[in-house]
Design a protein around this motif. Structure first.
Motif, PDB file in Angstrom:
ATOM      1  N   HIS A  33       1.594  -2.999  -0.971  1.00 19.37           N
ATOM      2  CA  HIS A  33       0.843  -3.022  -2.225  1.00 19.37           C
ATOM      3  C   HIS A  33       0.886  -1.626  -2.824  1.00 19.37           C
ATOM      4  O   HIS A  33       0.528  -0.664  -2.144  1.00 19.37           O
ATOM      5  CB  HIS A  33      -0.603  -3.460  -1.979  1.00 19.37           C
ATOM      6  CG  HIS A  33      -0.691  -4.829  -1.381  1.00 19.37           C
ATOM      7  ND1 HIS A  33      -0.525  -5.961  -2.141  1.00 19.37           N
ATOM      8  CD2 HIS A  33      -0.881  -5.243  -0.111  1.00 19.37           C
ATOM      9  CE1 HIS A  33      -0.624  -7.020  -1.360  1.00 19.37           C
ATOM     10  NE2 HIS A  33      -0.833  -6.610  -0.119  1.00 19.37           N
ATOM     11  N   SER A  37      -5.849  -2.461  -6.710  1.00 12.94           N
ATOM     12  CA  SER A  37      -6.283  -3.815  -7.077  1.00 12.94           C
ATOM     13  C   SER A  37      -5.509  -4.882  -6.310  1.00 12.94           C
ATOM     14  O   SER A  37      -6.102  -5.849  -5.818  1.00 12.94           O
ATOM     15  CB  SER A  37      -6.182  -4.029  -8.589  1.00 12.94           C
ATOM     16  OG  SER A  37      -4.918  -3.673  -9.056  1.00 12.94           O
ATOM     17  N   ASP A  38      -4.190  -4.711  -6.164  1.00 13.84           N
ATOM     18  CA  ASP A  38      -3.382  -5.670  -5.388  1.00 13.84           C
ATOM     19  C   ASP A  38      -3.817  -5.692  -3.931  1.00 13.84           C
ATOM     20  O   ASP A  38      -3.956  -6.755  -3.319  1.00 13.84           O
ATOM     21  CB  ASP A  38      -1.894  -5.307  -5.439  1.00 13.84           C
ATOM     22  CG  ASP A  38      -1.265  -5.618  -6.775  1.00 13.84           C
ATOM     23  OD1 ASP A  38      -1.906  -6.302  -7.596  1.00 13.84           O
ATOM     24  OD2 ASP A  38      -0.122  -5.180  -6.995  1.00 13.84           O
ATOM     25  N   MET A  40      -6.685  -4.782  -2.696  1.00 12.26           N
ATOM     26  CA  MET A  40      -8.051  -5.311  -2.611  1.00 12.26           C
ATOM     27  C   MET A  40      -8.026  -6.840  -2.644  1.00 12.26           C
ATOM     28  O   MET A  40      -8.721  -7.503  -1.881  1.00 12.26           O
ATOM     29  CB  MET A  40      -8.881  -4.772  -3.776  1.00 12.26           C
ATOM     30  CG  MET A  40     -10.345  -5.133  -3.714  1.00 12.26           C
ATOM     31  SD  MET A  40     -11.298  -4.101  -2.593  1.00 12.26           S
ATOM     32  CE  MET A  40     -11.491  -2.632  -3.589  1.00 12.26           C
ATOM     33  N   LEU A  41      -7.184  -7.388  -3.503  1.00 11.44           N
ATOM     34  CA  LEU A  41      -7.052  -8.841  -3.619  1.00 11.44           C
ATOM     35  C   LEU A  41      -6.550  -9.438  -2.295  1.00 11.44           C
ATOM     36  O   LEU A  41      -7.081 -10.437  -1.813  1.00 11.44           O
ATOM     37  CB  LEU A  41      -6.096  -9.182  -4.770  1.00 11.44           C
ATOM     38  CG  LEU A  41      -6.166 -10.595  -5.322  1.00 11.44           C
ATOM     39  CD1 LEU A  41      -7.564 -10.896  -5.867  1.00 11.44           C
ATOM     40  CD2 LEU A  41      -5.139 -10.750  -6.444  1.00 11.44           C
ATOM     41  N   GLN A  44      -9.305  -9.380   0.229  1.00 11.34           N
ATOM     42  CA  GLN A  44     -10.325 -10.398  -0.029  1.00 11.34           C
ATOM     43  C   GLN A  44      -9.848 -11.795   0.373  1.00 11.34           C
ATOM     44  O   GLN A  44     -10.647 -12.619   0.801  1.00 11.34           O
ATOM     45  CB  GLN A  44     -10.750 -10.365  -1.497  1.00 11.34           C
ATOM     46  CG  GLN A  44     -11.586  -9.139  -1.816  1.00 11.34           C
ATOM     47  CD  GLN A  44     -11.777  -8.908  -3.304  1.00 11.34           C
ATOM     48  OE1 GLN A  44     -11.073  -9.485  -4.136  1.00 11.34           O
ATOM     49  NE2 GLN A  44     -12.724  -8.041  -3.641  1.00 11.34           N
ATOM     50  N   ASP A  59      -2.748   3.202  -9.102  1.00 10.19           N
ATOM     51  CA  ASP A  59      -3.923   3.115  -9.973  1.00 10.19           C
ATOM     52  C   ASP A  59      -5.102   3.955  -9.488  1.00 10.19           C
ATOM     53  O   ASP A  59      -6.248   3.672  -9.816  1.00 10.19           O
ATOM     54  CB  ASP A  59      -4.337   1.657 -10.188  1.00 10.19           C
ATOM     55  CG  ASP A  59      -4.508   0.885  -8.879  1.00 10.19           C
ATOM     56  OD1 ASP A  59      -4.290   1.470  -7.799  1.00 10.19           O
ATOM     57  OD2 ASP A  59      -4.868  -0.294  -8.946  1.00 10.19           O
ATOM     58  N   LEU A  65     -11.271   1.278  -1.797  1.00  7.97           N
ATOM     59  CA  LEU A  65     -10.737   0.208  -0.943  1.00  7.97           C
ATOM     60  C   LEU A  65     -11.003   0.538   0.522  1.00  7.97           C
ATOM     61  O   LEU A  65     -11.429  -0.318   1.295  1.00  7.97           O
ATOM     62  CB  LEU A  65      -9.236   0.020  -1.178  1.00  7.97           C
ATOM     63  CG  LEU A  65      -8.500  -0.872  -0.169  1.00  7.97           C
ATOM     64  CD1 LEU A  65      -9.041  -2.297  -0.177  1.00  7.97           C
ATOM     65  CD2 LEU A  65      -7.005  -0.872  -0.442  1.00  7.97           C
TER      66      LEU A  65
END
Length: 118
Positions: A33, A37-38, A40-41, A44, A59, A65
């Motif tokens: 990643h 955000s990627d 973290m997704l 999750q 980012d 994270l």
């Protein structure tokens, strides 16, 4: 059952090399990643057994994270060329820090040590 390792790294060559190293050692790889955000997704969706994180991603800085991972008791290996061990230790005292470039054998040794300590 193999351990799932989340890899967050924004330098493409380093990212794929790291993923290959981890996969060849028999671990399941989630990633690479390039952004928080990627990653973290992915976290999750399914909690990894370990995370290898570059500190500076596309980012931003990975610390938010890393904090979420630490809160869920996911062991972390920081893999960075820019930040010192002392900086990381102050925020994440239980995380391991490896300096880039890290030889594959040293990375796998760290992964095994961290997984067996968890």
């Amino acid at each position: 059952m193999s351990h799932k390792i989340l890899v967050a790294e924004d330098e493409l060559i380093v990212a794929f090399d790291l993923c290959d190293t981890v996969a060849e050692a028999g671990f399941e790889v989630e990633g690479p990643h390039s952004g928080i955000s990627d990653a973290m997704l992915a976290f999750q969706k399914e909690k990894p057994d370990l995370a290898i994180l570059d500190i500076q991603l596309d980012d931003g800085i990975v610390f938010p994270l890393a904090q979420k991972l630490a809160d869920e008791d996911v062991p972390i290996i920081f893999h960075s060329g820019r930040h010192t061990r002392e900086e990381v230790k102050a925020r994440f005292p239980h995380a391991k820090t490896l300096t880039k470039p890290c030889p594959p054998a040293a990375m796998i040794k760290a992964v095994n040590q961290v997984l067996h300590a968890a």
